[in-house]
Write a protein that holds these residues in place. Structure first.
Motif, PDB file in Angstrom:
ATOM      1  N   ALA A 100       4.199  10.348  -9.499  1.00 35.90           N
ATOM      2  CA  ALA A 100       3.702  10.732 -10.830  1.00 35.90           C
ATOM      3  C   ALA A 100       3.051  12.107 -10.822  1.00 35.90           C
ATOM      4  O   ALA A 100       3.101  12.838 -11.825  1.00 35.90           O
ATOM      5  CB  ALA A 100       2.696   9.685 -11.328  1.00 35.90           C
ATOM      6  N   SER A 101       2.444  12.488  -9.676  1.00 37.24           N
ATOM      7  CA  SER A 101       1.682  13.739  -9.650  1.00 37.24           C
ATOM      8  C   SER A 101       2.386  14.867  -8.898  1.00 37.24           C
ATOM      9  O   SER A 101       2.192  16.044  -9.213  1.00 37.24           O
ATOM     10  CB  SER A 101       0.307  13.511  -9.012  1.00 37.24           C
TER      11      SER A 101
ATOM     12  N   LEU B 272       2.921   6.061  -2.800  1.00 36.22           N
ATOM     13  CA  LEU B 272       4.109   6.845  -3.126  1.00 36.22           C
ATOM     14  C   LEU B 272       4.363   6.878  -4.625  1.00 36.22           C
ATOM     15  O   LEU B 272       4.802   7.902  -5.168  1.00 36.22           O
ATOM     16  CB  LEU B 272       5.328   6.279  -2.391  1.00 36.22           C
ATOM     17  N   SER B 273       4.086   5.779  -5.314  1.00 34.89           N
ATOM     18  CA  SER B 273       4.235   5.761  -6.777  1.00 34.89           C
ATOM     19  C   SER B 273       3.264   6.736  -7.420  1.00 34.89           C
ATOM     20  O   SER B 273       3.625   7.452  -8.378  1.00 34.89           O
ATOM     21  CB  SER B 273       3.989   4.344  -7.309  1.00 34.89           C
TER      22      SER B 273
ATOM     23  N   THR C 145       0.840  -1.206   0.000  1.00 34.95           N
ATOM     24  CA  THR C 145       0.000   0.000   0.000  1.00 34.95           C
ATOM     25  C   THR C 145       0.867   1.246   0.000  1.00 34.95           C
ATOM     26  O   THR C 145       0.595   2.219  -0.720  1.00 34.95           O
ATOM     27  CB  THR C 145      -0.920   0.003   1.238  1.00 34.95           C
ATOM     28  N   GLU C 146       1.932   1.221   0.779  1.00 40.41           N
ATOM     29  CA  GLU C 146       2.846   2.358   0.821  1.00 40.41           C
ATOM     30  C   GLU C 146       3.431   2.636  -0.561  1.00 40.41           C
ATOM     31  O   GLU C 146       3.456   3.789  -1.032  1.00 40.41           O
ATOM     32  CB  GLU C 146       3.964   2.059   1.817  1.00 40.41           C
TER      33      GLU C 146
ATOM     34  N   ARG D 222       9.379  14.565   0.237  1.00 39.26           N
ATOM     35  CA  ARG D 222       9.306  15.071   1.612  1.00 39.26           C
ATOM     36  C   ARG D 222       8.692  14.026   2.543  1.00 39.26           C
ATOM     37  O   ARG D 222       9.131  13.866   3.683  1.00 39.26           O
ATOM     38  CB  ARG D 222       8.494  16.370   1.657  1.00 39.26           C
ATOM     39  N   ILE D 223       7.677  13.327   2.065  1.00 41.52           N
ATOM     40  CA  ILE D 223       7.051  12.297   2.890  1.00 41.52           C
ATOM     41  C   ILE D 223       8.035  11.169   3.160  1.00 41.52           C
ATOM     42  O   ILE D 223       8.148  10.678   4.281  1.00 41.52           O
ATOM     43  CB  ILE D 223       5.771  11.759   2.216  1.00 41.52           C
TER      44      ILE D 223
END
Length: 329
Positions: free
Chosen positions: A215-216, A210-211, A205-206, A223-224
């Motif tokens: 992309a966005s 993050l993927s 899920t992580e 930063r996360i």
């Protein structure tokens, strides 16, 4: 009067000495119900008290009026129940809005409070710092300009009793000029909040979230990632912290966590074990056979959660790298 209100009056009349054994018989939920009724009771006339007690025990002639309030309730409970239990119960009843101004100031970051107070008169600062916790006052003084902080210390040493009107004025000023706008001053970085949420995800899920962020919004994703505390970050524990963790961790959890760990992470944990313990752990890992990725993730998350819990208790220090980035949870 409701049942809890009647019970509250009786317990107030009985006081600490005679009421202690009764309080000890209540469960937490009953204590909460009666405590809420007691705190909201207000003044009960002597005649009503007498009628209530006569109804309850058959006789009462000189109890007089009783007043239920937060302070009276806290004073009574602290003599009967553990301090942390009293704090939890009263916090639930009060809610954040129920705290007085000086308690609220005690929860405000020392740097933020110092930046606000540095424009006030030294005498006003002295009064305010005399009303908050000593450790918090020390941190505020540390962040005031040097000359001002020395002046404030001098004023605090010469501080006499402050008239109620002056204290009320300071409190009202703080409420209208500072605390009312505090939410803007202390606005939390949303990336910190999301990093904490991502820490609770399983690995798949992580990676999915993050993927999508990559992309966005690559900057936010980066930063996360920097703010997240992951299983791999345990490799930054100092030797003392690692030993503390090893003493607390369940052997089965550690075995499952290391089953899916990199060689570097395995070697890191093995460094805190004797040669014999390392050999036993390697055998245990081998004997597990194939494990689902979800099982490995759950075990590694347990280690992370345990580490944070130990850090919260001050038993270990968590670091994300250099000293400037050191994080104490």
């Amino acid at each position: 009067m409701t049942g809890p209100q009647r019970a509250a009056v009786i317990l107030l009349v009985l006081g600490e000495e005679h009421g202690r054994k009764i309080w000890s018989e209540f469960d937490d939920e009953e204590i909460r119900i009666i405590t809420r009724a007691m705190a909201e009771l207000g003044t009960v006339d002597a005649d009503d008290v007498e009628r209530l007690m006569l109804d309850f025990v058959g006789k009462l002639s000189s109890a007089g009026a009783v007043t239920g309030s937060f302070d009276r309730t806290i004073s009574l409970l602290e003599k009967i129940l553990p301090t942390d239990q009293v704090a939890m119960i009263m916090e639930e009843i009060r809610g954040p809005a129920g705290r007085n101004m000086w308690q609220k100031l005690g929860n405000i970051d020392a740097v933020v409070l110092a930046n606000f107070l540095k424009n006030e008169y030294p005498q006003t600062i002295a009064v305010i710092l005399s009303k908050i916790r000593p450790d918090h006052a020390a941190n505020v003084l540390r962040n005031l300009p040097n000359d001002l902080s020395i002046e404030v210390v001098g004023r605090m040493l010469r501080l006499e009793s402050v008239q109620k009107e002056a204290l009320d004025h300071i409190e009202n000023t703080l409420r209208t000029e500072f605390v009312a706008t505090l939410t803007q001053t202390r606005r939390r970085d949303p990336h910190e909040m999301m990093a904490e949420i991502f820490n609770g995800f399983d690995r798949q899920t992580e990676m999915r979230f993050l993927s999508a962020l990559d992309a966005s919004n690559q900057d936010s994703a980066a930063r996360i990632r920097a703010l997240m505390f992951t299983f791999e970050d345990l490799g930054k524990l100092d030797p003392a912290g690692l030993q503390t963790l090893m003493r607390q961790v369940d052997k089965d959890t550690l075995t499952r966590a290391l089953k899916g760990a990199s060689e570097g992470m395995r070697d890191f944990f093995f460094s805190a074990m004797s040669q014999r313990a390392v050999k036993n752990m390697q055998d245990d890992i081998q004997s597990l056979g194939p494990l689902r990725l979800k099982e490995v993730d759950e075990a590694q998350q347990k280690l992370v959660a345990l580490t944070k819990d130990l850090a919260d208790k001050g038993e270990i220090i968590l670091s994300k790298g250099n000293a400037e980035d050191e994080l104490v949870y």
